[in-house]
Design a protein around this motif. Structure first.
Motif, PDB file in Angstrom:
ATOM      1  N   GLN A  73       0.798  -1.221   0.000  1.00  0.00           N
ATOM      2  CA  GLN A  73       0.000   0.000   0.000  1.00  0.00           C
ATOM      3  C   GLN A  73       0.834   1.275   0.000  1.00  0.00           C
ATOM      4  OE1 GLN A  73      -3.424   0.044  -0.205  1.00  0.00           O
ATOM      5  NE2 GLN A  73      -3.256  -2.177  -0.470  1.00  0.00           N
ATOM      6  N   THR A  74       1.957   1.287   0.715  1.00  0.00           N
ATOM      7  CA  THR A  74       2.730   2.523   0.913  1.00  0.00           C
ATOM      8  C   THR A  74       4.231   2.271   0.768  1.00  0.00           C
ATOM      9  OG1 THR A  74       2.881   2.209   3.326  1.00  0.00           O
ATOM     10  CG2 THR A  74       0.954   3.391   2.497  1.00  0.00           C
ATOM     11  N   GLY A  75       4.596   1.318  -0.083  1.00  0.00           N
ATOM     12  CA  GLY A  75       5.987   0.862  -0.150  1.00  0.00           C
ATOM     13  C   GLY A  75       6.979   1.846  -0.711  1.00  0.00           C
ATOM     14  N   ASP A  76       6.543   2.895  -1.392  1.00  0.00           N
ATOM     15  CA  ASP A  76       7.458   3.939  -1.858  1.00  0.00           C
ATOM     16  C   ASP A  76       6.766   5.288  -1.667  1.00  0.00           C
ATOM     17  OD1 ASP A  76       5.784   4.507  -4.179  1.00  0.00           O
ATOM     18  OD2 ASP A  76       6.682   2.757  -5.145  1.00  0.00           O
ATOM     19  N   ASP A  77       7.491   6.356  -1.934  1.00  0.00           N
ATOM     20  CA  ASP A  77       6.958   7.695  -1.667  1.00  0.00           C
ATOM     21  C   ASP A  77       5.685   7.972  -2.459  1.00  0.00           C
ATOM     22  OD1 ASP A  77       8.967   8.182   0.120  1.00  0.00           O
ATOM     23  OD2 ASP A  77      10.217   9.324  -1.282  1.00  0.00           O
ATOM     24  N   ASN A  78       5.656   7.516  -3.711  1.00  0.00           N
ATOM     25  CA  ASN A  78       4.473   7.758  -4.535  1.00  0.00           C
ATOM     26  C   ASN A  78       3.248   7.037  -3.984  1.00  0.00           C
ATOM     27  OD1 ASN A  78       5.855   9.411  -6.352  1.00  0.00           O
ATOM     28  ND2 ASN A  78       6.399   7.695  -7.690  1.00  0.00           N
ATOM     29  N   LYS A  79       3.442   5.790  -3.567  1.00  0.00           N
ATOM     30  CA  LYS A  79       2.331   5.021  -3.008  1.00  0.00           C
ATOM     31  C   LYS A  79       1.840   5.639  -1.699  1.00  0.00           C
ATOM     32  CE  LYS A  79       3.277   0.417  -4.916  1.00  0.00           C
ATOM     33  NZ  LYS A  79       3.605  -0.992  -4.556  1.00  0.00           N
ATOM     34  N   LYS A  80       2.777   6.081  -0.886  1.00  0.00           N
ATOM     35  CA  LYS A  80       2.397   6.676   0.398  1.00  0.00           C
ATOM     36  C   LYS A  80       1.633   7.981   0.195  1.00  0.00           C
ATOM     37  CE  LYS A  80       4.295   7.716   4.967  1.00  0.00           C
ATOM     38  NZ  LYS A  80       5.527   7.746   5.794  1.00  0.00           N
ATOM     39  N   THR A  81       2.101   8.796  -0.730  1.00  0.00           N
ATOM     40  CA  THR A  81       1.397  10.035  -1.042  1.00  0.00           C
ATOM     41  C   THR A  81      -0.015   9.739  -1.518  1.00  0.00           C
ATOM     42  OG1 THR A  81       3.448  11.193  -1.609  1.00  0.00           O
ATOM     43  CG2 THR A  81       1.395  12.087  -2.511  1.00  0.00           C
ATOM     44  N   GLN A  82      -0.143   8.710  -2.374  1.00  0.00           N
ATOM     45  CA  GLN A  82      -1.455   8.347  -2.899  1.00  0.00           C
ATOM     46  C   GLN A  82      -2.359   7.799  -1.804  1.00  0.00           C
ATOM     47  OE1 GLN A  82      -2.154   9.076  -6.149  1.00  0.00           O
ATOM     48  NE2 GLN A  82      -4.279   8.699  -5.542  1.00  0.00           N
ATOM     49  N   TRP A  83      -1.796   7.055  -0.847  1.00  0.00           N
ATOM     50  CA  TRP A  83      -2.564   6.526   0.295  1.00  0.00           C
ATOM     51  C   TRP A  83      -3.271   7.656   1.024  1.00  0.00           C
ATOM     52  CZ3 TRP A  83      -3.734   2.049   3.128  1.00  0.00           C
ATOM     53  CH2 TRP A  83      -4.059   2.233   4.493  1.00  0.00           C
ATOM     54  N   TYR A  84      -2.517   8.707   1.365  1.00  0.00           N
ATOM     55  CA  TYR A  84      -3.099   9.822   2.094  1.00  0.00           C
ATOM     56  C   TYR A  84      -4.029  10.665   1.222  1.00  0.00           C
ATOM     57  CZ  TYR A  84      -0.137   8.810   6.103  1.00  0.00           C
ATOM     58  OH  TYR A  84       0.452   8.202   7.189  1.00  0.00           O
ATOM     59  N   ARG A  85      -3.684  10.813  -0.035  1.00  0.00           N
ATOM     60  CA  ARG A  85      -4.540  11.579  -0.943  1.00  0.00           C
ATOM     61  C   ARG A  85      -5.892  10.886  -1.109  1.00  0.00           C
ATOM     62  NH1 ARG A  85      -1.279  12.182  -5.722  1.00  0.00           N
ATOM     63  NH2 ARG A  85      -0.383  14.000  -4.667  1.00  0.00           N
ATOM     64  N   ASP A  86      -5.875   9.562  -1.253  1.00  0.00           N
ATOM     65  CA  ASP A  86      -7.125   8.810  -1.425  1.00  0.00           C
ATOM     66  C   ASP A  86      -7.979   8.858  -0.160  1.00  0.00           C
ATOM     67  OD1 ASP A  86      -6.348   8.132  -3.965  1.00  0.00           O
ATOM     68  OD2 ASP A  86      -5.754   6.077  -3.471  1.00  0.00           O
ATOM     69  N   GLY A  87      -7.318   8.821   1.006  1.00  0.00           N
ATOM     70  CA  GLY A  87      -8.063   8.878   2.257  1.00  0.00           C
ATOM     71  C   GLY A  87      -8.817  10.185   2.420  1.00  0.00           C
ATOM     72  N   VAL A  88      -8.140  11.293   2.161  1.00  0.00           N
ATOM     73  CA  VAL A  88      -8.785  12.597   2.258  1.00  0.00           C
ATOM     74  C   VAL A  88      -9.868  12.733   1.183  1.00  0.00           C
ATOM     75  CG1 VAL A  88      -8.446  15.092   2.018  1.00  0.00           C
ATOM     76  CG2 VAL A  88      -6.829  13.738   3.356  1.00  0.00           C
ATOM     77  N   ALA A  89      -9.578  12.240  -0.027  1.00  0.00           N
ATOM     78  CA  ALA A  89     -10.550  12.331  -1.121  1.00  0.00           C
ATOM     79  C   ALA A  89     -11.847  11.600  -0.770  1.00  0.00           C
ATOM     80  CB  ALA A  89      -9.958  11.765  -2.400  1.00  0.00           C
ATOM     81  N   TYR A  90     -11.729  10.465  -0.074  1.00  0.00           N
ATOM     82  CA  TYR A  90     -12.931   9.734   0.333  1.00  0.00           C
ATOM     83  C   TYR A  90     -13.814  10.623   1.202  1.00  0.00           C
ATOM     84  CZ  TYR A  90     -15.998   6.565   2.838  1.00  0.00           C
ATOM     85  OH  TYR A  90     -17.109   5.974   3.390  1.00  0.00           O
ATOM     86  N   TRP A  91     -13.224  11.266   2.215  1.00  0.00           N
ATOM     87  CA  TRP A  91     -14.007  12.085   3.139  1.00  0.00           C
ATOM     88  C   TRP A  91     -14.452  13.395   2.514  1.00  0.00           C
ATOM     89  CZ3 TRP A  91     -16.219   9.749   6.889  1.00  0.00           C
ATOM     90  CH2 TRP A  91     -15.633   8.588   7.411  1.00  0.00           C
TER      91      TRP A  91
END
Length: 302
Positions: A73-91
Motif C-alpha cells: 500500500q505505501t511501499g514507496d513515496d508515490n504510493k504513500k502520497t497516494q494513500w493519504y490523498r485517497d483517504g482525504v478524497a474519500y471524506w
C-alpha cells in the motif's frame, strides 16, 4: 475526521489514554502520579511482534503480516502520497453531517458521547486536583470532523478547544456550528483554533494542551507515521497532560479498508505501537452502555 467503520467484521470502539514514560528508581511510571504499589505500573509485553500476525482487507484478501500489507500500500513515496490523498478524497465526498462523519452510523452518536463523557469525568477526577476546577484547561480535538466531539463534550469541560482536521468542508462546518451559530458560546469555554492539517504533518505548540483527544482517525496513519505523530504530539502536552485515543479494534491482526484507506488494528497491535512511541497503558475499562455489532466498546487508560 470522525470516522466510523462499516466493515463486516467484529470491531470494538476503544478509547486509549496514553501518557509519556518517565523513568524512576523503581521503574517507569506516568508523570505526576504517586506510587501506591508496584501494581500501578502495568506493562503489556508483546511476546511476538503483532506486525507478524496475519490480517485481511475489506475484500477478504489475506495478508501474511502487516509488513506485507504496508509494502503493497505505501511501499514507496508515490504510493504513500497516494494513500493519504485517497483517504482525504474519500471524506471530501462525504456530507458534513453527524451521519456522514460517522460513516452512516449516526445513531451511535448519543451513546458514544455519553460513554466518552463518563470516561472523561473519571479521568479528570483521578488525574487533576479537584477535577481541574479552577485551572484553565485546553484540549486538542484530532480528526475533529464537523466538531461533533468538541460541541457535544469537550467544550463543556475545557476552556479552549483547538480542532485539527484535514477535510476543509468538515472544518468549515465545525467553525460555523461552534462560532457563528453557537450563541451560547462564552469566552470561558470556546473553540479557539481551526487547523486544516493532516495528523502526519501536524506538530503542536509546546506545552499547550492538558488533553489531546484522538478519535476514529488514527487508522488513516501508517505505523511509522502513527509513531512519529505521538512522539511529536507529546511535546504539546502540559506537565501531567495525557492523550485519549478512541478507536475501533480488530479481534486479531488488522483489517484494511480499501475504500477510505484506513486500517483497523487489534488491541495487541496498538500496544506494540504505544511501546514504540514511548507511551504507557495505564488503565482500561469496558463501556457497556451500548453495543456495536454485538460487542461492547472498550476504553483504555494509558
Amino acid at each position: 475526521m470522525g470516522h466510523w467503520t462499516s466493515m463486516d467484521t467484529d470491531l470494538y470502539a476503544a478509547a486509549h489514554i496514553v501518557r509519556p514514560l518517565f523513568p524512576s528508581k523503581v521503574g517507569v511510571f506516568p508523570p505526576s502520579y504517586h506510587l501506591v504499589s508496584t501494581g500501578v505500573c502495568i506493562h503489556y509485553p508483546v511476546k511476538a511482534s503483532q506486525m507478524e500476525v496475519a490480517g485481511s482487507d475489506s475484500d477478504g484478501r489475506e495478508f501474511r503480516n502487516a509488513d506485507e500489507m504496508w509494502r503493497e500500500q505505501t511501499g514507496d513515496d508515490n504510493k504513500k502520497t497516494q494513500w493519504y490523498r485517497d483517504g482525504v478524497a474519500y471524506w471530501e465526498g462525504v456530507e458534513a453531517s453527524v451521519d456522514g462523519v460517522l460513516g452512516g452510523y449516526g445513531q451511535v452518536n448519543d451513546a458514544d458521547v455519553k460513554g466518552s463523557e463518563a470516561f472523561l469525568q473519571t479521568l479528570l477526577s483521578e488525574l487533576f486536583v479537584d477535577s481541574g476546577i479552577g485551572r484553565h484547561l485546553v484540549a486538542l480535538d484530532c480528526g475533529s470532523g464537523i466538531g461533533r466531539i468538541t460541541k457535544n463534550l469537550l467544550i463543556r469541560y475545557f476552556n479552549e478547544v483547538d480542532l485539527l482536521e484535514p477535510v476543509s468542508h468538515f472544518l468549515d462546518a465545525a467553525r460555523e456550528s461552534l462560532v457563528n451559530e453557537n450563541h451560547m458560546a462564552s469566552d470561558t469555554h470556546k473553540a479557539t483554533n481551526f487547523v486544516c492539517t493532516p495528523l502526519q504533518e501536524f506538530t503542536p505548540d509546546a506545552g499547550r494542551y492538558d488533553v489531546i483527544w484522538v478519535q476514529w482517525c488514527i487508522g488513516h496513519l501508517t505505523d511509522d507515521d502513527f509513531v512519529s505523530f505521538f512522539k511529536r504530539a507529546k511535546v504539546g502536552l502540559k506537565p501531567g497532560g495525557f492523550f485519549v485515543l478512541k478507536e475501533n479494534t480488530a479481534r486479531s491482526g488488522f483489517v484494511l479498508d480499501k475504500e477510505d484507506r484506513s486500517i483497523t488494528r487489534s488491541d495487541a497491535y496498538f500496544k506494540e505501537l504505544f511501546s514504540r512511541c514511548g507511551l504507557h497503558l495505564y488503565k482500561s475499562k469496558v463501556n457497556s452502555s451500548h453495543m456495536i455489532r454485538g460487542d461492547f466498546p472498550r476504553n483504555y487508560l494509558l
